[in-house]
Design an enzyme around this catalytic site. Structure first.
Site, short mmCIF file in Angstrom:
data_model
loop_
_atom_site.label_atom_id
_atom_site.label_comp_id
_atom_site.label_asym_id
_atom_site.label_seq_id
_atom_site.Cartn_x
_atom_site.Cartn_y
_atom_site.Cartn_z
N PHE B 245 0.81 -1.23 0.00
CA PHE B 245 0.00 0.00 0.00
C PHE B 245 0.84 1.27 0.00
O PHE B 245 0.39 2.31 0.46
CB PHE B 245 -0.98 -0.01 1.18
CG PHE B 245 -1.71 -1.31 1.33
CD1 PHE B 245 -2.56 -1.75 0.33
CD2 PHE B 245 -1.53 -2.12 2.43
CE1 PHE B 245 -3.24 -2.96 0.43
CE2 PHE B 245 -2.19 -3.33 2.55
CZ PHE B 245 -3.04 -3.75 1.54
N ILE B 471 1.72 -7.33 -5.37
CA ILE B 471 1.33 -6.73 -4.10
C ILE B 471 -0.15 -6.97 -3.81
O ILE B 471 -0.70 -6.41 -2.87
CB ILE B 471 1.64 -5.22 -4.05
CG1 ILE B 471 1.01 -4.50 -5.26
CG2 ILE B 471 3.14 -4.98 -4.03
CD1 ILE B 471 1.15 -2.98 -5.21
N THR B 473 -2.46 -6.91 -6.46
CA THR B 473 -3.26 -6.28 -7.51
C THR B 473 -3.64 -7.25 -8.63
O THR B 473 -4.56 -6.99 -9.37
CB THR B 473 -2.46 -5.13 -8.13
OG1 THR B 473 -1.16 -5.63 -8.45
CG2 THR B 473 -2.29 -3.99 -7.15
N ILE B 635 -10.66 -1.63 -18.77
CA ILE B 635 -10.47 -2.51 -17.62
C ILE B 635 -9.89 -3.83 -18.14
O ILE B 635 -10.55 -4.57 -18.86
CB ILE B 635 -11.81 -2.75 -16.88
CG1 ILE B 635 -12.38 -1.41 -16.38
CG2 ILE B 635 -11.60 -3.72 -15.72
CD1 ILE B 635 -11.45 -0.62 -15.46
N LEU B 636 -8.65 -4.09 -17.81
CA LEU B 636 -7.94 -5.25 -18.38
C LEU B 636 -8.50 -6.55 -17.84
O LEU B 636 -8.53 -7.56 -18.53
CB LEU B 636 -6.45 -5.14 -18.06
CG LEU B 636 -5.75 -3.89 -18.61
CD1 LEU B 636 -4.31 -3.82 -18.11
CD2 LEU B 636 -5.78 -3.89 -20.14
N ASN B 637 -8.91 -6.54 -16.57
CA ASN B 637 -9.47 -7.74 -15.95
C ASN B 637 -10.49 -7.30 -14.91
O ASN B 637 -10.13 -6.86 -13.83
CB ASN B 637 -8.34 -8.56 -15.30
CG ASN B 637 -8.87 -9.84 -14.65
OD1 ASN B 637 -10.01 -9.93 -14.23
ND2 ASN B 637 -8.00 -10.85 -14.57
N LYS B 707 -6.04 2.84 -17.42
CA LYS B 707 -5.58 3.90 -16.53
C LYS B 707 -5.12 3.40 -15.17
O LYS B 707 -4.49 4.14 -14.42
CB LYS B 707 -6.69 4.93 -16.35
CG LYS B 707 -6.98 5.77 -17.60
CD LYS B 707 -8.09 6.76 -17.30
CE LYS B 707 -8.32 7.72 -18.47
NZ LYS B 707 -9.46 8.61 -18.18
N GLU B 711 -5.53 3.12 -6.84
CA GLU B 711 -5.80 4.14 -5.82
C GLU B 711 -7.26 4.58 -5.79
O GLU B 711 -7.78 4.95 -4.74
CB GLU B 711 -4.95 5.40 -6.07
CG GLU B 711 -3.62 5.18 -6.75
CD GLU B 711 -2.50 4.70 -5.84
OE1 GLU B 711 -2.59 4.95 -4.62
OE2 GLU B 711 -1.55 4.07 -6.34
#
Lengths: 337, 744
Positions: B245, B471, B473, B635-637, B707, B711
């Site tokens: 984070f 991490i 994601t 949105i890739l996934n 993008k 966050e």
């Protein structure tokens, strides 16, 4: 963690004898609090006496119609025991509002009484704390004391006892059975824990070498009108800011018997019979409950961050009594604040 | 693209199974021969000097190998530059064990190394140090006099002019006005995995460092600079990261301590921090803020003033974008922004999820809710009247912006139209019901990254990039999707290797830019393999593809062939075998098209709608519903993206209602340093959460059009909850967290 030795015993008498042969020894059962304290070097026993082989995991009827809870019965097994759920749902509700499922599976009934305060300063060796190091001072006074006592505190210590189970046991007039070098004795629950006074390092009235063997619940379980209200900073896994164990016996809308015990407000579960007597013979109205609440909090004082607990406790008492007075709820309701 | 079968699909994590079965190995878990264990001793005072270290008593314990302190440390450079990692904000970075000076409470003052962890921990507990204490200052409110302008540029941010237009005149003539003081508390990251570094001593000065980091290369560079080592002698490996984070962006002190011990003892050493020690690391700094808003007669913003005072350490001027976003999110001609830092005797703060707007937009978005009541406008309508078509702070157009659609879709899903704006007007039984909303913005960027790829004759592809371990994601999953789709392979044929400093470079993993940066490099390297494959195929005898241009060829399922003519397909394996090639390789560096991107403001936006239920008697607040609309490009996934946004929403609930690190200024020490007393939401605190990804096309941000969503999820949540609490109770709370004592 400091080095320590370990031995295991098979019965209570052996445990008491073992304690006498080792200096700086401590009993260990579930260890859910003791091990934390040892890791933080708050507790530094030289010897641990393992109790888990003792035949004290029972939950059994007493000849008087009550229930005996073995000191080694886990919190989980106690809370979910059919007789506890049926006859003492307040106790079940209180236990299940504490800690987490994992902790309750490890923690024992005896250990629940022996757990120590969660005062931040008690756990941090770099700050003064009379409970940890008598005479060093109380850092919570003038410090961050949001979770601290509003009743019965002293200039030496404003810590609270963190247990939920003990609040219910106080309301239920439980007895604590102990065994020690001088034999067995029984303490009323209200006499088990102490107020801090000038000896805050002593949490309770156990004599050196004494071991809790059982808790005894009297016959009267208030299974019709009960409520354990735990008010905390999140929905689970947080110690009570204020908790209230309330039980009633009713004749119609008239109160014939009442018990109110508070947690999170003092060095021990807080109960005053005079406040309960104010309820007897009265209708189950908000006005009645408010009167008792005001009486219980009449001597309360805040230390800054915890000032809000006085008003919160008053409101919580009224709420808990209202819930207890409402329709009979049957066995164990979900803990919810 | 030959197909869109994988990118954009809700693919499950490629590394999910090894994570949940415990097979994934984390930095503090690597088994290396001859390992010794270090335990850190932390200062009990906030300021002063160490006068003596009583090491002898501890060294006498059998099994204790060494006590490192400023008295016997290895030689360290006396040049700040050597300690500047990639995210150092200037100043003079903290140097563990450098000298006797104590700069903050819980500062590491010694490292005890022993044959076992337990022994090291015990020895650390009994190690005596003498201190000479000096008065400290940790109270931000008392340090206003020492405040200075936040050096945004030194922290890598746009250094905006202090005002635009005529903010004072516009305030004086505004139709409606609100002003208030807001406070966002100190918060600690508290990832589930505590920090650990395992240094493997491989002889001849060769080190392999297993580190918990968000920057494999940042960690390597720091170690080399501090210990004057050559890069080829220091390999940093980071395969999995149990949450970070932002806290692992800069090397934390366990890194140099473990390396120092390994170099001095010439053996492998591990240093692991405890949960309590996690509170000695960096954090999100306390932000005290003042916001003033005024409207034009039509309800649009006539003026916006946002001042922030934030804490930093005495030695580094860490600044984040607390006030920037107030100049971006809405159209307003008369803006005054001020961001000051005040130095305290504390550790330097660091980025923590959406650093800056989490604090700053809380203040702005609550102030806007106040303005909505002042003007009588619906909070969404108020925001639409000042809808920004350009980034007013940087005076640039947005590359794309579908915030309006976020408002519309999330509001519709939530049922916002049914809201009675009157406070205390909505009830559920005895509980007060409140509906609130807020909005958020973050930026999006691409950094340079490399990628290497190998296609073997069995048709398997391995893609390599040195980005630190996942991490949380879902990086590996998204990278595999991009690679498989670009080259035309099934997902199962692709392996992503990551997390070693010998691999192609990656930026630190922060700022929501990894998918866009590393993903673009992976896309590029796979396109090169396509070209190689086609060239090779065209060289084959009787090739039906000989005359075909790249656009006439289809790559799918491990084969290439003429578009729409499956009978012309040849498998990649056959192409390689025909040329007697064991494999094909390619390596690229992908750089952002800076010239093009700099013409635009590239941002991700969201709109958050919240329902709370409040017990008016005992002050319990429950967030019963949360709907968040997000516009983040492609949105890739959707599965891993949703997961990231959900995490942000949960964190926002915690930030709103319970999360705060409390400092006792008498000691200059954080006191609730455990997860029992530092409250984060538990499952029982979380009810309905819904994420809506609004369609948004963006061909500026990067070739993927993505993008990033790391966050954005948390933004707006705490403000929306505070606004909902006002709607429920009529109590306007401008200070987080909203605990029940503030509601009684």
């Amino acid at each position: 963690m400091h080095p320590f030795s370990y031995s295991s015993v098979n019965d209570a008498a052996a445990a008491v004898r073992e304690q006498a042969t080792h200096s700086h020894s401590t009993f260990i059962a579930g260890g859910t609090n003791l091990l934390d304290l040892m890791k933080e070097n708050v507790a530094r026993p030289a010897h641990l006496i393992g109790l888990n082989q003792l035949p004290l995991a029972f939950v059994e009827d007493t000849p008087e119609g009550g229930l005996r809870l073995g000191a080694l019965a886990t919190n989980a097994n106690t809370a979910y025991h059919p007789e506890v759920e049926k006859r003492y749902p307040l106790l079940s509700q209180a236990i299940l509002s504490g800690a987490t499922a994992q902790l309750r599976n490890m923690a024992t009934n005896g250990g629940n009484l022996m757990q120590r305060t969660r005062c931040y300063y008690f756990y941090d060796l770099t700050t003064p704390c009379n409970k940890r190091e008598p005479g060093s001072g109380c850092s919570a006074l003038g410090g961050f004391n949001r979770i601290h006592a509003i009743l019965g505190a002293s200039e030496q210590c404003i810590a609270t006892h963190p247990s939920d189970m003990c609040v219910a046991l106080t309301a239920l007039d439980a007895l604590v059975c102990v065994q020690g070098p001088q034999g067995e004795r029984v303490l009323p629950f209200a006499d088990f824990h102490r107020l801090p006074g000038s000896t805050p390092h002593q949490d309770n009235n156990l004599k050196p070498g004494e071991l809790i063997t059982a808790l005894e619940l009297p016959k009267q379980g208030f299974a019709q009108h009960y409520h354990y209200l735990k008010i905390r900073d999140r929905a689970s896994y947080a110690f009570a800011l204020v908790s209230i164990a309330a039980v009633l016996e009713l004749d119609g809308d008239t109160i014939t018997e009442a018990r109110v015990a508070l947690g999170g407000v003092a060095h021990k579960p807080w109960r005053e019979r005079a406040a309960e007597e104010l309820l007897i013979g009265q209708p189950t109205t908000e006005a009645t409950f408010t009167k008792a609440a005001s009486y219980l909090l009449r001597g309360a004082r805040g230390y800054g961050h915890n000032d809000f607990k006085i008003e919160l406790a008053k409101r919580g008492i009224v709420r808990a009594l209202q819930q207890a007075a409402a329709e009979p709820r049957g066995p164990r309701a979900l803990p919810w604040a | 693209m030959s197909s869109t079968t994988l990118i954009g699909q809700p693919t499950s994590r490629v590394d999910g199974a090894i994570k949940v079965t415990g097979a994934a190995t984390y930095a503090g878990e690597f088994v290396v021969p001859g390992l010794a264990y270090g335990y850190v001793v932390n200062s009990p005072i906030a300021k002063g000097r160490i006068t003596q270290v009583h090491s002898a008593e501890v060294l006498a314990l059998p099994g204790v190998l060494a006590v490192f302190s400023h008295e016997n440390r290895l030689p360290l450079p006396d040049d700040d530059n050597c300690y500047m990692d990639q995210l150092a904000p200037g100043g003079s970075p903290f140097r563990p064990l450098f000298d006797a000076t104590i700069k903050f409470n819980m500062q590491p003052v010694a490292l005890v190394v022993a044959e076992t962890y337990e022994l090291a921990r015990y020895a650390a507990a009994v190690l005596r140090l003498d201190y000479e204490q000096e008065p400290h200052q940790t109270d931000l409110s008392k340090q206003r006099g020492a405040a200075f302008k936040a050096p945004h540029q030194a922290n890598g941010f746009y250094d905006y002019p202090p005002s635009r237009g005529l903010p004072e005149q516009a305030w004086a003539s505004a139709t409606h006005r609100v002003a208030g003081d807001y406070a966002h508390p100190t918060q600690h990251h508290n990832p589930m995995e505590t920090f650990a570094t395992t240094v493997e001593w491989r002889g001849d000065g060769q080190l392999t460092v297993y580190d918990k980091t968000q920057g494999t290369f940042n960690s390597q560079q720091y170690i080399c600079n501090v210990f004057n080592l050559k890069k080829e002698n220091v390999q940093v490996h980071s395969y999995f990261v149990g949450g970070a984070f932002g806290l692992a962006l800069r090397p934390n002190y366990q890194v140099p301590l473990a390396v120092m011990a390994a170099l001095a003892l010439k053996r492998s050493v591990r240093v692991t921090l405890t949960r309590q020690q996690m509170f000695s690391l960096s954090y999100r700094p306390l932000a005290l803020q003042h916001v003033k808003l005024g409207t034009n007669p039509d309800g649009s913003l006539a003026t916006l003033h946002h001042e922030a005072l934030q804490a930093t350490s005495q030695f580094e001027p860490y600044a984040e974008t607390v006030t920037h976003w107030s100049g971006v999110l809405y159209r307003c001609d008369n803006v005054k922004l001020e961001h000051l830092l005040a130095p305290l005797d504390v550790m330097t703060p660091v980025s923590m999820r959406a650093p800056g707007p989490t604090s700053g937009l809380f203040a702005l978005e609550v102030a806007l809710d106040e303005l909505a009541y002042e003007t009588g406008l619906d909070p969404v309508e108020l925001r639409l009247r000042s809808y920004a078509d350009r980034n007013g702070l940087m005076d640039k157009p947005f590359s794309s912006k579908k915030l309006r659609e976020c408002y519309q879709q999330a509001a519709a899903r939530f049922g916002w139209a049914q809201r009675n704006p009157e406070p205390r007007s909505m009830r559920h039984g005895d509980l007060l019901v409140g509906w609130g909303m807020a909005s958020g913005v973050w930026d999006s960027s691409q950094a340079e990254a490399g990628a290497q790829a190998t296609l073997t004759a069995d048709g398997k592809l391995t893609v390599v990039n040195g980005v630190n371990g996942d991490i949380g994601t879902g990086t590996a999953t998204v990278i595999c999707q991009i690679a498989a789709e670009t080259l035309g392979l099934p997902l199962s044929a692709v392996t992503f290797r990551q997390g070693e400093s010998t691999m192609p470079a990656a930026p630190v993993q922060g700022a929501s830019w990894t998918a866009g940066s590393v993903g673009t490099a992976v896309q590029k390297v796979c396109r090169q393999l396509r070209e190689q494959l086609l060239t090779l195929a065209q060289q084959l005898p009787d090739s039906p593809w000989r005359q075909a241009g790249p656009s006439e060829i289809e790559f799918t399922d491990g084969k290439l062939g003429l578009l729409g003519q499956p009978e012309t397909q040849i498998s990649f394996s056959e192409v390689l075998r025909a040329h007697r090639l064991p494999h094909l390789e390619a390596e690229v560096t992908a750089s952002p098209d800076a010239k093009r991107q700099q013409q635009y403001s590239v941002n991700v936006h969201n709109a958050v709608f919240v329902e709370v239920q409040v017990d008016p008697v005992i002050g319990t607040v429950r967030v019963t519903r949360l709907v968040e609309g997000v516009a983040a490009g492609r949105i890739l996934n959707p599965k891993t993206a949703r997961n990231q946004v959900l995490g942000g929403m949960v964190w926002g609930i915690g930030a709103a209602l319970m999360e705060e690190t409390v400092m006792d200024h008498r000691f200059g020490r954080f006191m609730n340093h455990s997860l029992a007393e530092y409250h984060l939401p538990v499952n029982a605190d979380i009810r309905e959460l819904e994420v809506i990804f609004v369609e948004e096309e963006d061909d500026i941000v990067n070739p993927l059009g993505a993008k990033g969503v790391g966050e954005i999820g948390i933004l707006g949540v705490s403000a929306a909850i505070a606004n909902a609490v006002y709607h429920a109770t009529g109590r306007r709370l401008r200070e987080l967290p909203i605990t029940r004592d503030k509601l009684l």
